[in-house]
Design a protein around this motif. Structure first.
Motif, PDB file in Angstrom:
ATOM      1  N   LYS A   1       0.831  -1.211   0.000  1.00  0.00           N
ATOM      2  CA  LYS A   1       0.000   0.000   0.000  1.00  0.00           C
ATOM      3  C   LYS A   1       0.862   1.255   0.000  1.00  0.00           C
ATOM      4  CE  LYS A   1      -3.856   2.296   2.179  1.00  0.00           C
ATOM      5  NZ  LYS A   1      -4.874   2.280   3.207  1.00  0.00           N
ATOM      6  N   LEU A   2       1.922   1.277   0.804  1.00  0.00           N
ATOM      7  CA  LEU A   2       2.823   2.432   0.836  1.00  0.00           C
ATOM      8  C   LEU A   2       3.495   2.662  -0.515  1.00  0.00           C
ATOM      9  CD1 LEU A   2       4.530   2.104   4.338  1.00  0.00           C
ATOM     10  CD2 LEU A   2       2.967   3.901   3.573  1.00  0.00           C
ATOM     11  N   ALA A   3       3.698   1.592  -1.264  1.00  0.00           N
ATOM     12  CA  ALA A   3       4.318   1.695  -2.587  1.00  0.00           C
ATOM     13  C   ALA A   3       3.311   2.043  -3.680  1.00  0.00           C
ATOM     14  CB  ALA A   3       5.031   0.387  -2.925  1.00  0.00           C
ATOM     15  N   GLY A   4       2.047   2.216  -3.303  1.00  0.00           N
ATOM     16  CA  GLY A   4       1.028   2.590  -4.284  1.00  0.00           C
ATOM     17  C   GLY A   4       0.348   1.418  -4.961  1.00  0.00           C
ATOM     18  N   ILE A   5       0.487   0.224  -4.386  1.00  0.00           N
ATOM     19  CA  ILE A   5      -0.185  -0.964  -4.914  1.00  0.00           C
ATOM     20  C   ILE A   5      -1.277  -1.357  -3.928  1.00  0.00           C
ATOM     21  CG2 ILE A   5       0.052  -3.400  -5.575  1.00  0.00           C
ATOM     22  CD1 ILE A   5       3.034  -2.766  -6.132  1.00  0.00           C
ATOM     23  N   ALA A   6      -2.510  -1.370  -4.377  1.00  0.00           N
ATOM     24  CA  ALA A   6      -3.611  -1.726  -3.487  1.00  0.00           C
ATOM     25  C   ALA A   6      -3.504  -3.206  -3.150  1.00  0.00           C
ATOM     26  CB  ALA A   6      -4.951  -1.421  -4.132  1.00  0.00           C
TER      27      ALA A   6
END
Length: 163
Positions: free
Chosen positions: A98-103
């Motif tokens: 999530k922090l990396a922008g992947i749901a």
């Protein structure tokens, strides 16, 4: 000094997934089990997909990591049943995705029993948490991810599909 099971697990915990290098193969649940006997390690692996293109690379990285930790021999057993599930992803790995922008995927075991069409599923944006999102493509950079866009913040993002 003999290689312990704990040291073997720690060595594998430092092996990044080739397609999602922000998480390790143990955090993804790819490594199902291991046994150490007389400095030989037997590793049970379940790939995320039966035809995952990274399987051979993962095998080589497992062998390399365990040899560096002191294993004299490594045997990798590929076990396809039960099939790998996104439920096996560790909570810390979900948070890093999530922090990396992947749901990250929701947990399948917590999903309602009733059938919900994919189009009706609400995927939260990993950047702003809005559920006003739309699927742009069933496939993202890899087959295990889909491409979405958030209507609220207008940012595109990948969704790790539950399986």
């Amino acid at each position: 000094m003999r290689l312990s099971a704990r040291a073997a697990w720690e060595a594998l915990g430092r092996v990044p997934d080739p397609e999602l290098p922000l998480v390790s193969i143990t955090e993804l649940g790819i490594v199902r089990d291991l046994e150490v006997r007389d400095d030989a390690v037997h590793v049970v692996v379940t790939p995320t997909y039966a035809a995952c293109p990274a399987t051979e690379l993962i095998d080589r990285e497992i062998e390399r990591a365990l040899a560096a930790a002191g294993a004299q021999a490594v045997r990798i057993e590929r076990r396809l049943a039960p099939a790998w599930s996104t439920d096996w992803i560790a909570p810390a790995a979900r948070a890093r995705l999530k922090l990396a922008g992947i749901a990250p995927p929701g947990r399948i075991e917590e999903a309602p029993v009733a059938f919900v069409p994919r189009a009706a599923a609400r995927i939260a944006c990993p950047r702003c948490n809005s559920t006003d999102t739309e699927r742009l493509s069933e496939f993202g950079a890899t087959a295990c991810k889909a491409l979405y866009r958030c209507r609220a913040c207008r940012e595109p993002f990948e969704y790790f599909k539950p399986i």
